[in-house]
Design a protein around this motif. Structure first.
Motif, PDB file in Angstrom:
ATOM      1  N   ARG A   1       0.735  -1.212  -0.081  1.00  0.00           N
ATOM      2  CA  ARG A   1      -0.063   0.034   0.086  1.00  0.00           C
ATOM      3  C   ARG A   1       0.766   1.301   0.015  1.00  0.00           C
ATOM      4  NH1 ARG A   1      -2.685  -3.473   3.437  1.00  0.00           N
ATOM      5  NH2 ARG A   1      -4.933  -3.849   2.550  1.00  0.00           N
TER       6      ARG A   1
ATOM      7  N   PHE B   1       0.293   5.541   0.444  1.00  0.00           N
ATOM      8  CA  PHE B   1      -0.504   6.369   0.785  1.00  0.00           C
ATOM      9  C   PHE B   1      -0.515   7.574  -0.087  1.00  0.00           C
ATOM     10  CE2 PHE B   1      -0.880   3.444   4.473  1.00  0.00           C
ATOM     11  CZ  PHE B   1      -2.367   3.602   4.758  1.00  0.00           C
TER      12      PHE B   1
ATOM     13  N   SER C   1      -5.565   8.582   0.156  1.00  0.00           N
ATOM     14  CA  SER C   1      -5.983   7.567  -0.424  1.00  0.00           C
ATOM     15  C   SER C   1      -5.036   6.283  -0.535  1.00  0.00           C
ATOM     16  CB  SER C   1      -6.613   7.648  -1.784  1.00  0.00           C
ATOM     17  OG  SER C   1      -5.556   8.094  -2.551  1.00  0.00           O
ATOM     18  N   LYS C   2      -5.485   5.167  -0.552  1.00  0.00           N
ATOM     19  CA  LYS C   2      -4.393   4.069  -0.561  1.00  0.00           C
ATOM     20  C   LYS C   2      -4.399   3.423  -2.200  1.00  0.00           C
ATOM     21  CE  LYS C   2      -6.195   2.165   2.709  1.00  0.00           C
ATOM     22  NZ  LYS C   2      -6.468   1.050   3.829  1.00  0.00           N
TER      23      LYS C   2
ATOM     24  N   LYS D   1       2.261   8.723  -7.972  1.00  0.00           N
ATOM     25  CA  LYS D   1       2.731   7.685  -7.111  1.00  0.00           C
ATOM     26  C   LYS D   1       4.162   8.041  -6.652  1.00  0.00           C
ATOM     27  CE  LYS D   1       0.309   3.446  -8.767  1.00  0.00           C
ATOM     28  NZ  LYS D   1       0.492   2.209  -8.915  1.00  0.00           N
TER      29      LYS D   1
END
Length: 209
Positions: free
Chosen positions: A19, A21, A29-30, A142
């Motif tokens: 995961r 974050f 959100s993940k 990301k």
């Protein structure tokens, strides 16, 4: 005549899907990502690592559309750019930053080759293995989350310090410390050229958020 260039493999890193974050519209959100890489072979501990047609054995990818598969099996990144990121993140986060190999999400941390002198189609001979340069790395949201800085994507594109993806032509074992020989291809488009094109197109709001 174009002369071959040389470099050195400083580190081999892998990551597991987990995961990550992110911050989106002021709400955390993940998402799943394997951008957190850890060095498993480096100059202090040059272990031999198996390289397959799909990349470093043990490495994982969460989204094969942007990383992984035959044409994006290995992500290579120049160690020369680490000083830029350490300085930028130290300034932006107000905390001392000294990034370890693999911190940019790369599998191969290298020295001696940069985006300006690496071209699509060039061949890299690293140890006994052979790779083809395929394309630049295009950062996404990301990367901002990984670096803990919302301007990381923008900084990578504007600086041109993007690194590139490799296809594995000859598989086998590889260890940090291996020499890199670049055999020029057609030399029509450099990784820097690709990034310049990306910079021109990167005014979309979703890229910079």
């Amino acid at each position: 005549m174009t002369h071959a260039r040389s470099g050195k493999l400083l580190s081999i890193s892998i990551g597991k899907v987990g995961r990550l974050f992110t911050q989106n519209a002021n709400e955390p959100s993940k998402v799943m990502s394997a951008i957190h890489k850890q060095s498993i072979s480096n100059l202090d501990n040059p272990l031999s690592v198996e390289i397959t047609g799909l990349g470093v054995q043990g490495d994982e990818q969460a989204d094969l559309a942007v990383h992984g598969g035959i044409d994006m099996a290995i992500y290579a990144y120049p160690a020369e750019h680490y000083a830029f990121w350490n300085e930028l993140l130290t300034r932006e986060t107000k905390q001392p930053v000294n990034l370890a190999p693999g911190s940019l999400g790369e599998n191969f941390t290298i020295e001696g080759l940069l985006e300006t002198n690496v071209y699509v189609g060039d061949i890299l001979i690293i140890g006994d293995l052979e790779f083809t340069v395929v394309k630049l790395r295009e950062p996404c949201f990301k990367f901002n989350a990984k670096m803990g800085y919302k301007g990381a994507v923008k900084a990578m594109i504007q600086s041109g310090f993007c690194g590139w993806y490799l296809r594995v032509n000859r598989v086998g074992s590889l260890a940090a410390g291996s020499s890199i020989e670049l055999i020029p291809g057609s030399r029509q488009t450099s990784i820097a050229d690709q990034n310049a094109g990306l910079l021109k197109r990167s005014k979309q709001a979703d890229l910079w958020e």
